[in-house]
Design a protein around this motif. Sequence first.
Motif, PDB file in Angstrom:
ATOM      1  N   ASN A   1      -5.237  30.661  -8.640  1.00 59.78           N
ATOM      2  CA  ASN A   1      -6.167  30.031  -9.575  1.00 59.78           C
ATOM      3  C   ASN A   1      -7.533  29.801  -8.914  1.00 59.78           C
ATOM      4  OD1 ASN A   1      -6.563  28.935 -12.201  1.00 59.78           O
ATOM      5  ND2 ASN A   1      -6.514  26.883 -11.296  1.00 59.78           N
ATOM      6  N   HIS A   2      -7.527  29.361  -7.678  1.00 57.00           N
ATOM      7  CA  HIS A   2      -8.796  29.163  -6.958  1.00 57.00           C
ATOM      8  C   HIS A   2      -9.587  30.477  -6.842  1.00 57.00           C
ATOM      9  CE1 HIS A   2      -8.359  25.006  -5.998  1.00 57.00           C
ATOM     10  NE2 HIS A   2      -7.432  25.132  -5.086  1.00 57.00           N
ATOM     11  N   TRP A   3      -8.894  31.549  -6.471  1.00 56.22           N
ATOM     12  CA  TRP A   3      -9.596  32.842  -6.336  1.00 56.22           C
ATOM     13  C   TRP A   3     -10.194  33.278  -7.676  1.00 56.22           C
ATOM     14  CZ3 TRP A   3     -10.879  33.655  -1.693  1.00 56.22           C
ATOM     15  CH2 TRP A   3     -10.017  33.485  -0.614  1.00 56.22           C
TER      16      TRP A   3
ATOM     17  N   ASP B   1     -14.705  22.067  -4.630  1.00 54.54           N
ATOM     18  CA  ASP B   1     -13.304  21.737  -4.379  1.00 54.54           C
ATOM     19  C   ASP B   1     -13.070  22.001  -2.891  1.00 54.54           C
ATOM     20  OD1 ASP B   1     -10.276  21.674  -5.573  1.00 54.54           O
ATOM     21  OD2 ASP B   1     -10.473  23.122  -3.940  1.00 54.54           O
ATOM     22  N   PRO B   2     -12.384  21.094  -2.194  1.00 53.33           N
ATOM     23  CA  PRO B   2     -12.259  21.266  -0.736  1.00 53.33           C
ATOM     24  C   PRO B   2     -11.589  22.581  -0.332  1.00 53.33           C
ATOM     25  CG  PRO B   2     -11.459  19.096  -1.426  1.00 53.33           C
ATOM     26  CD  PRO B   2     -11.771  19.855  -2.678  1.00 53.33           C
ATOM     27  N   VAL B   3     -10.570  22.988  -1.098  1.00 49.92           N
ATOM     28  CA  VAL B   3      -9.883  24.239  -0.741  1.00 49.92           C
ATOM     29  C   VAL B   3     -10.797  25.430  -0.983  1.00 49.92           C
ATOM     30  CG1 VAL B   3      -7.961  25.770  -1.352  1.00 49.92           C
ATOM     31  CG2 VAL B   3      -7.576  23.303  -1.107  1.00 49.92           C
ATOM     32  N   ARG B   4     -11.448  25.455  -2.149  1.00 51.87           N
ATOM     33  CA  ARG B   4     -12.334  26.588  -2.439  1.00 51.87           C
ATOM     34  C   ARG B   4     -13.511  26.630  -1.472  1.00 51.87           C
ATOM     35  NH1 ARG B   4     -11.190  25.077  -7.995  1.00 51.87           N
ATOM     36  NH2 ARG B   4     -13.235  24.153  -8.281  1.00 51.87           N
ATOM     37  N   LEU B   5     -14.052  25.478  -1.150  1.00 54.63           N
ATOM     38  CA  LEU B   5     -15.179  25.443  -0.226  1.00 54.63           C
ATOM     39  C   LEU B   5     -14.780  26.011   1.131  1.00 54.63           C
ATOM     40  CD1 LEU B   5     -18.126  24.449  -0.034  1.00 54.63           C
ATOM     41  CD2 LEU B   5     -17.234  22.205   0.622  1.00 54.63           C
ATOM     42  N   GLU B   6     -13.582  25.670   1.581  1.00 56.21           N
ATOM     43  CA  GLU B   6     -13.110  26.184   2.868  1.00 56.21           C
ATOM     44  C   GLU B   6     -12.835  27.690   2.779  1.00 56.21           C
ATOM     45  OE1 GLU B   6     -13.068  25.115   5.796  1.00 56.21           O
ATOM     46  OE2 GLU B   6     -11.588  26.333   6.868  1.00 56.21           O
ATOM     47  N   LEU B   7     -12.290  28.156   1.661  1.00 62.38           N
ATOM     48  CA  LEU B   7     -12.055  29.596   1.503  1.00 62.38           C
ATOM     49  C   LEU B   7     -13.369  30.364   1.506  1.00 62.38           C
ATOM     50  CD1 LEU B   7      -9.234  29.506  -1.221  1.00 62.38           C
ATOM     51  CD2 LEU B   7      -8.955  30.167   1.184  1.00 62.38           C
ATOM     52  N   VAL B   8     -14.380  29.822   0.846  1.00 67.30           N
ATOM     53  CA  VAL B   8     -15.692  30.478   0.833  1.00 67.30           C
ATOM     54  C   VAL B   8     -16.285  30.500   2.237  1.00 67.30           C
ATOM     55  CG1 VAL B   8     -18.097  30.126   0.079  1.00 67.30           C
ATOM     56  CG2 VAL B   8     -16.237  30.084  -1.590  1.00 67.30           C
ATOM     57  N   ARG B   9     -16.145  29.397   2.938  1.00 63.62           N
ATOM     58  CA  ARG B   9     -16.655  29.347   4.306  1.00 63.62           C
ATOM     59  C   ARG B   9     -15.958  30.395   5.175  1.00 63.62           C
ATOM     60  NH1 ARG B   9     -15.696  27.957   9.087  1.00 63.62           N
ATOM     61  NH2 ARG B   9     -13.572  27.269   8.710  1.00 63.62           N
ATOM     62  N   ARG B  10     -14.641  30.480   5.041  1.00 63.22           N
ATOM     63  CA  ARG B  10     -13.910  31.482   5.818  1.00 63.22           C
ATOM     64  C   ARG B  10     -14.321  32.903   5.435  1.00 63.22           C
ATOM     65  NH1 ARG B  10      -7.651  29.279   6.363  1.00 63.22           N
ATOM     66  NH2 ARG B  10      -8.159  27.277   7.346  1.00 63.22           N
TER      67      ARG B  10
ATOM     68  N   ALA C   1      -4.928  36.299   4.470  1.00 61.88           N
ATOM     69  CA  ALA C   1      -5.528  36.005   5.779  1.00 61.88           C
ATOM     70  C   ALA C   1      -6.494  34.826   5.670  1.00 61.88           C
ATOM     71  CB  ALA C   1      -6.257  37.243   6.310  1.00 61.88           C
ATOM     72  N   LEU C   2      -7.268  34.797   4.590  1.00 62.85           N
ATOM     73  CA  LEU C   2      -8.251  33.709   4.448  1.00 62.85           C
ATOM     74  C   LEU C   2      -7.573  32.359   4.232  1.00 62.85           C
ATOM     75  CD1 LEU C   2     -10.941  35.514   2.287  1.00 62.85           C
ATOM     76  CD2 LEU C   2     -11.164  34.818   4.670  1.00 62.85           C
ATOM     77  N   ALA C   3      -6.428  32.375   3.558  1.00 63.02           N
ATOM     78  CA  ALA C   3      -5.741  31.115   3.262  1.00 63.02           C
ATOM     79  C   ALA C   3      -4.783  30.718   4.379  1.00 63.02           C
ATOM     80  CB  ALA C   3      -4.993  31.237   1.937  1.00 63.02           C
ATOM     81  N   ASP C   4      -4.754  31.488   5.446  1.00 59.71           N
ATOM     82  CA  ASP C   4      -3.805  31.239   6.542  1.00 59.71           C
ATOM     83  C   ASP C   4      -3.876  29.797   7.038  1.00 59.71           C
ATOM     84  OD1 ASP C   4      -1.873  32.072   8.478  1.00 59.71           O
ATOM     85  OD2 ASP C   4      -3.473  32.018   9.967  1.00 59.71           O
TER      86      ASP C   4
ATOM     87  N   VAL D   1      -1.326  25.139   0.686  1.00 59.10           N
ATOM     88  CA  VAL D   1      -1.640  25.200  -0.744  1.00 59.10           C
ATOM     89  C   VAL D   1      -0.693  26.212  -1.384  1.00 59.10           C
ATOM     90  CG1 VAL D   1      -3.438  25.695  -2.443  1.00 59.10           C
ATOM     91  CG2 VAL D   1      -4.067  24.725  -0.230  1.00 59.10           C
ATOM     92  N   PRO D   2      -0.027  25.849  -2.492  1.00 58.89           N
ATOM     93  CA  PRO D   2       0.887  26.793  -3.151  1.00 58.89           C
ATOM     94  C   PRO D   2       0.166  28.068  -3.588  1.00 58.89           C
ATOM     95  CG  PRO D   2       1.111  24.582  -4.078  1.00 58.89           C
ATOM     96  CD  PRO D   2      -0.076  24.545  -3.182  1.00 58.89           C
TER      97      PRO D   2
END
Lengths: 113, 113
Positions: free
Chosen positions: A57-59, A23-32, A43-46, A50-51
């Motif tokens: 739910n992603h976490w 998922d693009p959001v989860r992939l970016e959060l993992v990368r961060r 801080a990671l979702a800064d 995304v609501p």
Amino acid sequence: MRQLPEPARAALTLAPVLHALGDPVRLELVRRASVKPESTCSALADGMDVPLSTLTNHWRIMREAGLISMSVDGRHRRIRLRADDLRDRFPGLLDPILRLAADESPDGGAVGS
Amino acid sequence: MRQLPEPARAALTLAPVLHALGDPVRLELVRRASVKPESTCSALADGMDVPLSTLTNHWRIMREAGLISMSVDGRHRRIRLRADDLRDRFPGLLDPILRLAADESPDGGAVGS
């Protein structure tokens, strides 16, 4: 700090890990998370549009798949990518994905800079 | 043979590819396709206890993500893993995933034997 439940290293399986990364959001959060160890969720979702309920739910999906550890630290939740567990269970998987995700990321490899 | 629509190599992105791989049935189908080129859908799904409508949906997800090409050959649909496209767009990604999927597969690396 209290750590939320997560699967043991030996219980990690490939399909849920790929799903959690898929998922693009989860992939970016993992990368961060890979470049900012022990950051808070917020801080990671800064800067991501995304609501909060979606992020929560992603976490959860990432924690239940074994991608991340999540600890409750007062009012904050701290995230740690389970890089050692992932490299041990799935040799050769994590690093190409992090590299490819950085190539596609709008932030490139330079989160927070 | 008529080929069904699929994204061009340059349009492939990482998250949909990981999503398409992030299901145990799809992961096993991709692994089988990697060792049995140009097989039919039904041959690849042989022995899997999955309803046909679910399989059809799995093939569509994999085709739309760019994992596979699907051609209509009379009454059959033939599947080809887009290994060259995937290796070109995502260097280092496909082979560890195929290797890890084989490790977890009930068939091991020996489909159809």
